[in-house]
Design a protein around this motif. Structure first.
Motif, mmCIF file in Angstrom:
data_model
loop_
_atom_site.group_PDB
_atom_site.id
_atom_site.type_symbol
_atom_site.label_atom_id
_atom_site.label_comp_id
_atom_site.label_asym_id
_atom_site.label_seq_id
_atom_site.Cartn_x
_atom_site.Cartn_y
_atom_site.Cartn_z
ATOM 1 N N GLN A 12 44.312 40.830 25.853
ATOM 2 C CA GLN A 12 45.250 40.081 26.687
ATOM 3 C C GLN A 12 44.652 39.839 28.077
ATOM 4 O OE1 GLN A 12 49.024 42.043 27.216
ATOM 5 N NE2 GLN A 12 50.131 40.102 27.371
ATOM 6 N N SER A 13 43.966 40.844 28.614
ATOM 7 C CA SER A 13 43.308 40.684 29.907
ATOM 8 C C SER A 13 42.224 39.606 29.829
ATOM 9 C CB SER A 13 42.698 42.018 30.345
ATOM 10 O OG SER A 13 42.012 41.883 31.566
ATOM 11 N N ARG A 14 41.460 39.633 28.760
ATOM 12 C CA ARG A 14 40.408 38.634 28.570
ATOM 13 C C ARG A 14 40.994 37.225 28.489
ATOM 14 N NH1 ARG A 14 35.179 39.025 26.137
ATOM 15 N NH2 ARG A 14 34.491 37.007 25.314
ATOM 16 N N ALA A 15 42.109 37.091 27.765
ATOM 17 C CA ALA A 15 42.747 35.775 27.633
ATOM 18 C C ALA A 15 43.269 35.283 28.975
ATOM 19 C CB ALA A 15 43.881 35.864 26.611
ATOM 20 N N LEU A 16 43.794 36.190 29.812
ATOM 21 C CA LEU A 16 44.301 35.800 31.120
ATOM 22 C C LEU A 16 43.168 35.320 32.030
ATOM 23 C CD1 LEU A 16 46.848 38.712 31.711
ATOM 24 C CD2 LEU A 16 47.413 36.300 31.351
ATOM 25 N N VAL A 17 42.010 35.977 31.949
ATOM 26 C CA VAL A 17 40.860 35.557 32.762
ATOM 27 C C VAL A 17 40.382 34.175 32.330
ATOM 28 C CG1 VAL A 17 38.463 36.076 33.350
ATOM 29 C CG2 VAL A 17 40.150 37.924 33.274
ATOM 30 N N GLU A 18 40.261 33.962 31.041
ATOM 31 C CA GLU A 18 39.794 32.665 30.536
ATOM 32 C C GLU A 18 40.788 31.552 30.859
ATOM 33 O OE1 GLU A 18 39.084 33.359 26.397
ATOM 34 O OE2 GLU A 18 37.033 34.096 26.747
ATOM 35 N N LYS A 19 42.084 31.871 30.831
ATOM 36 C CA LYS A 19 43.091 30.874 31.184
ATOM 37 C C LYS A 19 43.008 30.513 32.656
ATOM 38 C CE LYS A 19 48.089 30.102 31.219
ATOM 39 N NZ LYS A 19 49.428 30.697 30.915
ATOM 40 N N ALA A 20 42.758 31.509 33.511
ATOM 41 C CA ALA A 20 42.684 31.248 34.950
ATOM 42 C C ALA A 20 41.479 30.395 35.308
ATOM 43 C CB ALA A 20 42.624 32.575 35.706
ATOM 44 N N PHE A 21 40.326 30.617 34.633
ATOM 45 C CA PHE A 21 39.095 29.875 34.956
ATOM 46 C C PHE A 21 38.926 28.621 34.124
ATOM 47 C CE2 PHE A 21 37.176 34.227 36.223
ATOM 48 C CZ PHE A 21 37.779 34.130 37.467
ATOM 49 N N GLY A 22 39.684 28.484 33.041
ATOM 50 C CA GLY A 22 39.581 27.304 32.203
ATOM 51 C C GLY A 22 38.292 27.234 31.402
ATOM 52 N N ARG A 23 37.669 28.368 31.151
ATOM 53 C CA ARG A 23 36.438 28.423 30.349
ATOM 54 C C ARG A 23 36.273 29.814 29.769
ATOM 55 N NH1 ARG A 23 31.994 28.399 35.242
ATOM 56 N NH2 ARG A 23 33.460 28.938 36.907
ATOM 57 N N ARG A 24 35.347 29.912 28.802
ATOM 58 C CA ARG A 24 35.136 31.186 28.140
ATOM 59 C C ARG A 24 34.540 32.194 29.120
ATOM 60 N NH1 ARG A 24 31.531 31.469 24.614
ATOM 61 N NH2 ARG A 24 32.498 33.029 23.239
ATOM 62 N N ILE A 25 34.866 33.454 28.879
ATOM 63 C CA ILE A 25 34.470 34.498 29.821
ATOM 64 C C ILE A 25 32.955 34.654 29.883
ATOM 65 C CG2 ILE A 25 34.431 36.557 28.314
ATOM 66 C CD1 ILE A 25 36.303 37.854 30.480
ATOM 67 N N GLU A 26 32.254 34.330 28.774
ATOM 68 C CA GLU A 26 30.788 34.422 28.758
ATOM 69 C C GLU A 26 30.136 33.361 29.625
ATOM 70 O OE1 GLU A 26 32.417 36.557 25.354
ATOM 71 O OE2 GLU A 26 32.687 34.494 26.088
ATOM 72 N N GLU A 27 30.852 32.293 29.927
ATOM 73 C CA GLU A 27 30.312 31.246 30.789
ATOM 74 C C GLU A 27 30.382 31.628 32.268
ATOM 75 O OE1 GLU A 27 32.113 27.491 29.980
ATOM 76 O OE2 GLU A 27 32.224 27.858 27.822
ATOM 77 N N VAL A 28 31.189 32.629 32.593
ATOM 78 C CA VAL A 28 31.364 33.051 33.987
ATOM 79 C C VAL A 28 30.580 34.327 34.279
ATOM 80 C CG1 VAL A 28 33.040 33.657 35.775
ATOM 81 C CG2 VAL A 28 33.675 32.028 33.977
ATOM 82 N N PHE A 29 30.617 35.278 33.352
ATOM 83 C CA PHE A 29 29.996 36.581 33.571
ATOM 84 C C PHE A 29 28.907 36.829 32.535
ATOM 85 C CE2 PHE A 29 34.543 36.943 34.696
ATOM 86 C CZ PHE A 29 34.427 37.209 36.055
ATOM 87 N N SER A 30 27.834 37.481 32.981
ATOM 88 C CA SER A 30 26.818 37.931 32.030
ATOM 89 C C SER A 30 27.240 39.238 31.373
ATOM 90 C CB SER A 30 25.478 38.119 32.746
ATOM 91 O OG SER A 30 25.588 39.112 33.767
ATOM 92 N N GLN A 31 28.182 39.948 31.997
ATOM 93 C CA GLN A 31 28.722 41.188 31.437
ATOM 94 C C GLN A 31 30.148 41.371 31.943
ATOM 95 O OE1 GLN A 31 26.360 44.728 32.166
ATOM 96 N NE2 GLN A 31 28.150 46.064 31.914
ATOM 97 N N PHE A 32 31.048 41.734 31.011
ATOM 98 C CA PHE A 32 32.445 41.977 31.377
ATOM 99 C C PHE A 32 32.921 43.203 30.617
ATOM 100 C CE2 PHE A 32 37.033 41.533 30.919
ATOM 101 C CZ PHE A 32 37.428 41.175 32.204
ATOM 102 N N ASP A 33 33.284 44.263 31.370
ATOM 103 C CA ASP A 33 33.755 45.498 30.744
ATOM 104 C C ASP A 33 35.199 45.326 30.298
ATOM 105 O OD1 ASP A 33 31.311 46.492 31.415
ATOM 106 O OD2 ASP A 33 32.010 47.700 33.108
ATOM 107 N N THR A 34 35.429 45.421 29.007
ATOM 108 C CA THR A 34 36.782 45.197 28.489
ATOM 109 C C THR A 34 37.735 46.337 28.860
ATOM 110 O OG1 THR A 34 36.089 46.185 26.389
ATOM 111 C CG2 THR A 34 35.981 43.783 26.569
ATOM 112 N N ASP A 35 37.204 47.547 28.979
ATOM 113 C CA ASP A 35 38.055 48.669 29.373
ATOM 114 C C ASP A 35 38.247 48.665 30.891
ATOM 115 O OD1 ASP A 35 38.246 49.562 26.759
ATOM 116 O OD2 ASP A 35 36.440 50.805 26.933
ATOM 117 N N PRO A 36 39.484 48.651 31.374
ATOM 118 C CA PRO A 36 39.705 48.614 32.825
ATOM 119 C C PRO A 36 39.280 49.917 33.492
ATOM 120 C CG PRO A 36 41.785 48.926 31.669
ATOM 121 C CD PRO A 36 40.746 48.671 30.618
#
Length: 516
Positions: A100-124
């Motif tokens: 759900q957190s990943r989906a919220l980030v992608e919705k805010a930026f309008g693109r896939r999370i891999e296009e913004v970050f080279s690494q994204f820790d899924t665990d907060p």
């Protein structure tokens, strides 16, 4: 209907987690105890009381979690087991699902999370009542922290705030102190700040302002914002590396001077309040870290800027004068300030108010912080304020809350900290800058552009004001007419005198020319 259901939910939660044990013990009626047994059927009370209180606050939502966060810093007022459990509310609220957190980030930026970050820790790495934080790495290699707002937060907070407004109205109507305490205005203040906290762009702007203000102090660090990746629901900032301030043993092992750290915290707070009028108003231990990196060793790291307090110049001057009067034990001046500010009725006897304030504050001077209970002092002051009809100032509620946070931090860092002597030199210097020659020059420089713009317009503004006043004031009209007559008489006399002098000179020259 919604309010009734929410009240029912709160009551059921209180009973479900056994928070009613003390309150209900005073009822002897059988039907009350029978009703409690029915309402609490199936509840499990094996868990410790602190854990049950924490779970109840988490179940009730973000406003109640924030209440628990404030309580967790008051170890002098709470049993140790309860304070330790409530401390978990500061940054260990159960997170929402990672997908759900990943989906919220992608919705805010309008693109896939891999296009913004080279690494994204899924665990907060941290989860609080309003948002949770993930570590990530940008495409250019910068390490960042990504703050993601919890879903559906606006509706939850709006619903609870409506309930609080209703309860505040009831308190104002049925309680004798209701109007004096201004509960609806206090709720309105928290309404503003809570909604500000739900806009992460505003939080990023708060952080940027605080970073500029604190840059020359060299005692605290504020993360830099990645503005192109800041939206109302997602905020990306520089990743800060530090040790949570609550881990005192770890800081001591790293060589941090704990008593100095406590004094620096007081300096930072008073600088933000009295120099800038812009202060971090959510300073519980979950939002404060300490750097142990060689270049920034021993500096505070401030996090979470959703709640920022502001003070006007009048507020700052009034508070500084009150603090200094307290430090100098000038209780008469404190009483006079209360009357001058309008906080008490103008017919209040200054000597009576002075005596009451002295009785509250005098026993607490020259004692270390560990021997002073600010909770008891505030309770006595509350009783005194009720006696003298002191009005609560809603704009200072956040400052009062932050003072409680600061005291809680001070107790954890250095129980021997003398809060009065630490703050007094700072306030004296601040007042000297305000009322001395240097302060006058600084204010003059600050106001010079405004004066430069206003002065050329001053004659026109005065003329307009006189014209408006003349239309409404016959006496002024007659005065202006008399002034015009006087002016004409003076002009006639002046012109006559000038004519006489010119004529005499012309006659004299003519006589000389003709040889007379």
């Amino acid at each position: 209907m919604g309010h009734f259901f929410r009240l029912f939910t709160i009551t059921f939660t209180v009973l479900r987690f056994g928070l009613d044990e003390v309150a209900m013990s005073g009822f002897r009626q059988r039907w009350v105890r029978a009703l409690v047994r029915v309402a609490t059927f199936g509840r499990q009370l094996q868990a410790p009381r602190g854990e049950r209180l924490r779970m109840a606050l988490e179940r009730l939502g973000p406003i109640f979690v924030k209440f628990g966060q404030v309580l967790s810093t008051r170890r002098d007022l709470l049993p140790l087991d309860v304070a330790d459990e409530l401390a978990r509310l500061q940054d260990r609220v159960p997170p929402f699902p990672s997908d759900q957190s990943r989906a919220l980030v992608e919705k805010a930026f309008g693109r896939r999370i891999e296009e913004v970050f080279s690494q994204f820790d899924t665990d907060p790495v941290a989860s609080a009542s309003i948002a949770q934080v993930h570590f990530a790495v940008l495409k250019d290699g910068r390490e960042v922290a990504v703050k993601v707002l919890r879903p559906s937060m606006l509706g939850i907070i709006d619903h609870d705030l409506k309930l609080l407004y209703t309860l505040a109205g009831v308190v104002e109507r049925v309680w004798t102190d209701g109007k004096r305490l201004k509960p609806r205005e206090v709720v309105a203040e928290f309404d503003v700040y809570l909604h500000d906290e739900l806009d992460l762009v505003r939080e990023a702007a708060n952080a940027a302002q605080l970073r500029r203000n604190m840059q020359d102090l060299k005692l605290v660090m504020v993360p830099e914002m990645v503005w192109e990746l800041c939206t109302p629901t997602v905020m990306v900032m520089e990743r800060m590396k530090g040790v949570p301030i609550s881990q005192i043993d770890r800081l001591r092992e790293a060589g941090v001077d704990i008593p100095k750290l406590a004094r620096d915290g007081v300096t930072i707070f008073f600088t933000q309040v009295f120099r800038d009028g812009f202060f971090h108003a959510d300073m519980h231990p979950g939002n404060i870290q300490v750097s142990i990196e060689p270049a920034t060793f021993g500096r505070y790291i401030a996090l979470d800027f959703g709640i920022i307090g502001t003070l006007t110049e009048w507020d700052k001057e009034y508070l500084a004068q009150n603090f200094l009067a307290f430090f100098q034990r000038d209780y008469k001046r404190v009483a006079e300030l209360h009357v001058e500010s309008g906080w008490v009725p103008p017919n209040t006897r200054v000597d009576s108010l002075e005596g009451a304030i002295r009785a509250v504050c005098e026993p607490h001077f020259d004692r270390p912080l560990k021997d002073i209970s600010l909770g008891q002092v505030l309770m006595r002051l509350f009783q005194t304020s009720r006696r003298f009809n002191v009005e609560i100032q809603p704009q200072l509620v956040l400052l009062q809350k932050t003072l409680l946070n600061i005291e809680g931090l001070g107790r954890q860092l250095d129980p021997e900290l003398d809060l009065w002597n630490t703050a007094k030199p700072f306030l004296e210097q601040w007042m000297h800058r305000q009322v001395g020659w240097k302060g006058f020059v600084e204010r003059l420089k600050h106001e010079a552009p405004r004066y430069a713009q206003l002065l050329p317009e001053l004659p026109r503004l005065v003329h307009q004001a006189l014209e408006q006043r003349r239309e409404a004031d016959p006496a002024l009209l007659a005065l202006l007419a008399e002034q015009r007559r006087t002016n004409r008489l003076l002009q006639a006399v002046l012109f006559g005198a000038v004519g006489f002098i010119v004529g005499a000179l012309a006659t004299r020259l003519l006589m000389q020319w003709r040889g007379w």
